[in-house]
Design a protein around this motif. Structure first.
Motif, PDB file in Angstrom:
ATOM      1  N   PRO A   1       5.691  -8.516  -8.092  1.00  0.00           N
ATOM      2  CA  PRO A   1       4.236  -8.391  -8.181  1.00  0.00           C
ATOM      3  C   PRO A   1       3.555  -8.878  -6.907  1.00  0.00           C
ATOM      4  O   PRO A   1       3.941  -9.872  -6.316  1.00  0.00           O
ATOM      5  CB  PRO A   1       3.862  -9.250  -9.379  1.00  0.00           C
ATOM      6  CG  PRO A   1       5.042 -10.082  -9.687  1.00  0.00           C
ATOM      7  CD  PRO A   1       6.230  -9.427  -9.084  1.00  0.00           C
ATOM      8  N   GLY A   2       2.561  -8.106  -6.483  1.00  0.00           N
ATOM      9  CA  GLY A   2       1.804  -8.470  -5.290  1.00  0.00           C
ATOM     10  C   GLY A   2       2.431  -8.000  -3.991  1.00  0.00           C
ATOM     11  O   GLY A   2       1.857  -8.187  -2.924  1.00  0.00           O
ATOM     12  N   LYS A   3       3.611  -7.378  -4.057  1.00  0.00           N
ATOM     13  CA  LYS A   3       4.266  -6.897  -2.838  1.00  0.00           C
ATOM     14  C   LYS A   3       4.119  -5.390  -2.718  1.00  0.00           C
ATOM     15  O   LYS A   3       4.043  -4.674  -3.702  1.00  0.00           O
ATOM     16  CB  LYS A   3       5.748  -7.281  -2.825  1.00  0.00           C
ATOM     17  CG  LYS A   3       5.955  -8.780  -2.721  1.00  0.00           C
ATOM     18  CD  LYS A   3       7.402  -9.123  -2.555  1.00  0.00           C
ATOM     19  CE  LYS A   3       7.559 -10.638  -2.453  1.00  0.00           C
ATOM     20  NZ  LYS A   3       8.948 -11.034  -2.453  1.00  0.00           N
ATOM     21  N   SER A   4       4.148  -4.913  -1.513  1.00  0.00           N
ATOM     22  CA  SER A   4       3.957  -3.499  -1.200  1.00  0.00           C
ATOM     23  C   SER A   4       5.192  -2.678  -1.559  1.00  0.00           C
ATOM     24  O   SER A   4       6.320  -3.163  -1.523  1.00  0.00           O
ATOM     25  CB  SER A   4       3.668  -3.366   0.300  1.00  0.00           C
ATOM     26  OG  SER A   4       3.780  -2.026   0.710  1.00  0.00           O
ATOM     27  N   LEU A   5       4.971  -1.418  -1.856  1.00  0.00           N
ATOM     28  CA  LEU A   5       6.064  -0.478  -2.058  1.00  0.00           C
ATOM     29  C   LEU A   5       6.648   0.013  -0.732  1.00  0.00           C
ATOM     30  O   LEU A   5       7.620   0.746  -0.723  1.00  0.00           O
ATOM     31  CB  LEU A   5       5.579   0.749  -2.849  1.00  0.00           C
ATOM     32  CG  LEU A   5       5.368   0.565  -4.339  1.00  0.00           C
ATOM     33  CD1 LEU A   5       4.688   1.801  -4.913  1.00  0.00           C
ATOM     34  CD2 LEU A   5       6.669   0.320  -5.044  1.00  0.00           C
ATOM     35  N   ASP A   6       6.094  -0.401   0.379  1.00  0.00           N
ATOM     36  CA  ASP A   6       6.524   0.034   1.703  1.00  0.00           C
ATOM     37  C   ASP A   6       7.996  -0.314   1.917  1.00  0.00           C
ATOM     38  O   ASP A   6       8.377  -1.474   1.973  1.00  0.00           O
ATOM     39  CB  ASP A   6       5.656  -0.627   2.782  1.00  0.00           C
ATOM     40  CG  ASP A   6       6.065  -0.257   4.194  1.00  0.00           C
ATOM     41  OD1 ASP A   6       6.916   0.634   4.370  1.00  0.00           O
ATOM     42  OD2 ASP A   6       5.517  -0.869   5.116  1.00  0.00           O
ATOM     43  N   SER A   7       8.840   0.696   2.045  1.00  0.00           N
ATOM     44  CA  SER A   7      10.283   0.476   2.126  1.00  0.00           C
ATOM     45  C   SER A   7      10.711  -0.244   3.399  1.00  0.00           C
ATOM     46  O   SER A   7      11.775  -0.828   3.439  1.00  0.00           O
ATOM     47  CB  SER A   7      11.030   1.805   2.004  1.00  0.00           C
ATOM     48  OG  SER A   7      10.726   2.642   3.091  1.00  0.00           O
ATOM     49  N   GLU A   8       9.916  -0.228   4.427  1.00  0.00           N
ATOM     50  CA  GLU A   8      10.317  -0.908   5.660  1.00  0.00           C
ATOM     51  C   GLU A   8      10.086  -2.409   5.584  1.00  0.00           C
ATOM     52  O   GLU A   8      10.708  -3.165   6.298  1.00  0.00           O
ATOM     53  CB  GLU A   8       9.554  -0.323   6.856  1.00  0.00           C
ATOM     54  CG  GLU A   8       9.876   1.143   7.121  1.00  0.00           C
ATOM     55  CD  GLU A   8      11.361   1.430   7.283  1.00  0.00           C
ATOM     56  OE1 GLU A   8      12.060   0.666   7.987  1.00  0.00           O
ATOM     57  OE2 GLU A   8      11.841   2.419   6.703  1.00  0.00           O
ATOM     58  N   ASN A   9       9.174  -2.860   4.732  1.00  0.00           N
ATOM     59  CA  ASN A   9       8.844  -4.277   4.683  1.00  0.00           C
ATOM     60  C   ASN A   9       9.198  -4.942   3.362  1.00  0.00           C
ATOM     61  O   ASN A   9       9.052  -6.135   3.225  1.00  0.00           O
ATOM     62  CB  ASN A   9       7.337  -4.465   4.932  1.00  0.00           C
ATOM     63  CG  ASN A   9       6.944  -3.959   6.301  1.00  0.00           C
ATOM     64  OD1 ASN A   9       7.638  -4.192   7.275  1.00  0.00           O
ATOM     65  ND2 ASN A   9       5.838  -3.239   6.369  1.00  0.00           N
ATOM     66  N   SER A  10       9.657  -4.182   2.385  1.00  0.00           N
ATOM     67  CA  SER A  10       9.846  -4.725   1.055  1.00  0.00           C
ATOM     68  C   SER A  10      11.130  -5.507   0.881  1.00  0.00           C
ATOM     69  O   SER A  10      11.279  -6.212  -0.092  1.00  0.00           O
ATOM     70  CB  SER A  10       9.824  -3.588   0.013  1.00  0.00           C
ATOM     71  OG  SER A  10       8.563  -3.001  -0.022  1.00  0.00           O
TER      72      SER A  10
END
Length: 191
Positions: free
Chosen positions: A102-111
């Motif tokens: 929760p609260g984290k991005s779905l962005d695959s480069e930073n997740s």
């Protein structure tokens, strides 16, 4: 697990395992009676190998499914019925990420900086593994659990052990975000 009542804890583990067991048993009886080959794939987690804090109901039920799959691979293999398991690492979807991160991005480069590949999985990669296991030419693959996690399990144990350092305030914030995601999903289903 400390936030779940014993009754809720037991219910979660039983729902996942019993549903898989009874469905597999019912289908298997029909396939054997009709002489039909089949391929069953179960989706597990990497913590079936090592456990993980904060996942006890999941670890218990998924480990039971793994044991069932490996046992039935031997027992029903003679009927042409195969059982394999996929143990995915992080594959972000909106529903999963709102509850697991929760609260984290779905962005695959930073997740997922803890992953040796520096990214999370892409859904087509998971689909390709499932298609391979079901495809003609893979009939000899039986009784296996295959991780698809960019070597995260080997590097980190593939579990939530880092969460043991969270404070009660952190847990309260996480619980509020998960509750908000659940309420939002429920509201969309009732519209």
């Amino acid at each position: 697990t400390e936030r779940l009542s014993p009754r809720a804890f037991d219910a979660i583990a039983n729902i996942v395992f019993r549903g898989s067991f009874f469905t597999t048993l019912d289908c298997g009886k029909r396939w054997i009676k009709e002489g039909r080959p089949a391929s069953v794939i179960s989706i597990l987690t990497t913590w079936v190998w090592n456990g993980s804090p904060f996942t006890v109901p999941s670890a218990m039920s998924k480990s039971g499914i793994r044991a069932m799959s490996e046992s039935l691979a031997v027992e029903w293999g003679r009927y042409g019925i195969r059982f394999n398991n996929i143990a995915p690492g992080p594959f972000p979807t909106k529903g999963a990420w709102e509850r697991l991160s929760p609260g984290k991005s779905l962005d695959s480069e930073n997740s997922n900086s803890g992953n040796p590949m520096g990214r999370v999985g892409k859904m087509h990669e998971l689909c390709n593994l499932a298609v391979f296991l079901m495809a003609p030419g893979a009939e000899y693959v039986n009784g296996q659990t295959i991780a698809i996690d960019g070597a995260m399990y080997q590097a980190t144990g593939g579990n939530f052990s880092g969460m043991t350092k969270l404070s009660n305030e952190d847990w309260d914030g996480i619980a509020a975000m998960i509750k908000g995601a659940n309420e939002k999903d429920k509201a969309q289903r009732t519209v």
